[in-house]
Scaffold this active site. Sequence first.
Site, PDB file in Angstrom:
ATOM      1  N   LYS A  44       0.852  -1.183   0.000  1.00 53.70           N
ATOM      2  CA  LYS A  44       0.000   0.000   0.000  1.00 53.70           C
ATOM      3  C   LYS A  44       0.887   1.232   0.000  1.00 53.70           C
ATOM      4  CE  LYS A  44      -3.638   2.483   2.366  1.00 53.70           C
ATOM      5  NZ  LYS A  44      -4.701   2.443   3.375  1.00 53.70           N
ATOM      6  N   LYS A  57      -2.127  -1.550  -3.846  1.00 60.22           N
ATOM      7  CA  LYS A  57      -2.995  -0.376  -3.796  1.00 60.22           C
ATOM      8  C   LYS A  57      -2.162   0.896  -3.853  1.00 60.22           C
ATOM      9  CE  LYS A  57      -6.118   1.948  -0.696  1.00 60.22           C
ATOM     10  NZ  LYS A  57      -6.679   2.015   0.620  1.00 60.22           N
TER      11      LYS A  57
END
Length: 331
Positions: free
Chosen positions: A203, A256
């Site tokens: 992330k 992400k």
Amino acid sequence: MMNPSQLNLVQRPRRLRRTDALRRMIQETQLTANDLIYPLFVMEGENQKVEVSSMPGSYRFTLDLLLKEVAEAYELGIPAIALFPMVAEEKKDNAGTESYNPEGLVQRVVRAIKQDIPEVMIVTDVALDPFSSKGHDGIVSDAGEILNDETVEVLVQQAVSQAEAGTDIVAPSDMMDGRIGAIRDGLDEAGFTQVGILAYSAKYASAYYGPFRDALESAPKFGDKKTYQMDPANAREALKEVALDVEEGADMVMVKPALAYLDIIQLIKSVTDVPVAAYNVSGEYAMIKAAGQKGWIDEKKVMLETLTSMKRAGADVILTYFAKEVALILR
Ligand code: PBG
């Protein structure tokens, strides 16, 4: 004698693009509703849905209307939803204690969905930011540092409390070190050996999360998230995060954002044998919607092309605010 205007080619790739039937037959990547997780924003109250200003077509729902939205999504073949709560300012504190309140919004919503539509898979977000008075994913020290190990203790309580409510999969999006192992232990000790973990492993500290933070009013009150989320310039570090998360018990790993990180999706897919998820985040959604509204791009075609690129890069699962729209087209 060969016609002089004709090249002498053995291979003519265009032969396989001649007709629609032929193109369909050799198509390498297929996007289906089964691949999708539909992220949903939920708020307190009754009979209300509020459009997120920076995410046209995306809403914050009260529980009653959320149940309808979930039912419609499941009918369209979408197997899973991911829940994100909007928490009242007065319930927020530095340690995010509201996150493990058994009567908290997420816990109530999970119970209601499980009663109404038990077949749908529920993914619940594990992180402190929607519950944090500081807008950070972890507890903030007096010196302004994000405390890792103290935060992990709260995350474990949050995950167990979501499991008690009936969630199927917990998805830690906080990027604290060691949280996957601690959450796996916590869930197992509480008897929830069947609750899965979808780890936000790679992330990144991304500007693409802006509209999401508008939706939940969860933007950091000071500083940024660069001491826990990854530097967008790094790829090898993603391999390290994935290796650790899988070692610690992650059932699935996530990259992400997705669109600016297709190389990371491909890289991770090539080294791991757990399913790989990609999060088509709020800013990616907003860009396509905005250009579509201006008439500058064909929104539906760009949406399908974008999601197909994520699948082609190696994503097994895609979290996307477009989920219902896509499922409707693919039906
Ligand atoms: C927070 C969280 C964020 C998103 C999902 N979980 C925002 C952040 O890290 O600041 C972003 C999702 C999106 O932009 O669609 N733990």
